[in-house]
Design a protein around this motif. Structure first.
Motif, PDB file in Angstrom:
ATOM      1  N   LYS A  70       0.852  -1.195   0.000  1.00  0.00           N
ATOM      2  CA  LYS A  70       0.000   0.000   0.000  1.00  0.00           C
ATOM      3  C   LYS A  70       0.879   1.233   0.000  1.00  0.00           C
ATOM      4  N   SER A  71       0.336   2.291  -0.545  1.00  0.00           N
ATOM      5  CA  SER A  71       1.074   3.559  -0.535  1.00  0.00           C
ATOM      6  C   SER A  71       1.092   4.105   0.892  1.00  0.00           C
ATOM      7  N   LEU A  72       2.043   4.957   1.162  1.00  0.00           N
ATOM      8  CA  LEU A  72       2.156   5.555   2.490  1.00  0.00           C
ATOM      9  C   LEU A  72       0.892   6.342   2.831  1.00  0.00           C
ATOM     10  N   LEU A  73       0.348   7.049   1.864  1.00  0.00           N
ATOM     11  CA  LEU A  73      -0.881   7.816   2.100  1.00  0.00           C
ATOM     12  C   LEU A  73      -2.029   6.892   2.489  1.00  0.00           C
ATOM     13  N   GLN A  74      -2.172   5.765   1.798  1.00  0.00           N
ATOM     14  CA  GLN A  74      -3.247   4.831   2.108  1.00  0.00           C
ATOM     15  C   GLN A  74      -3.059   4.237   3.507  1.00  0.00           C
ATOM     16  N   GLN A  75      -1.818   3.915   3.850  1.00  0.00           N
ATOM     17  CA  GLN A  75      -1.548   3.388   5.188  1.00  0.00           C
ATOM     18  C   GLN A  75      -1.902   4.416   6.257  1.00  0.00           C
TER      19      GLN A  75
END
Length: 53
Positions: free
Chosen positions: A19-24
């Motif tokens: 997952k992208s950092l933003l999604q996490q």
């Protein structure tokens, strides 16, 4: 050490794509918000019980 092990490992990597950092961060903030909402509800319920005693 069968030939199936590398295939299973490859399949699991595709299923759990990183997952992208933003999604996490969004998921963590959503979980934190839910926890804080539950804590707020618990504290309000506890305060209500203290008043009736």
């Amino acid at each position: 050490m069968s030939q199936e092990e590398p295939q299973q490992h490859g399949a699991s990597e595709q299923e759990a794509a990183p997952k992208s950092l933003l999604q996490q961060m969004e998921e963590m903030l959503a979980a934190l918000n839910a926890d804080l909402s539950q804590l707020d509800a618990d504290l309000r319920f506890s305060a209500r019980d203290d008043r009736t005693v």
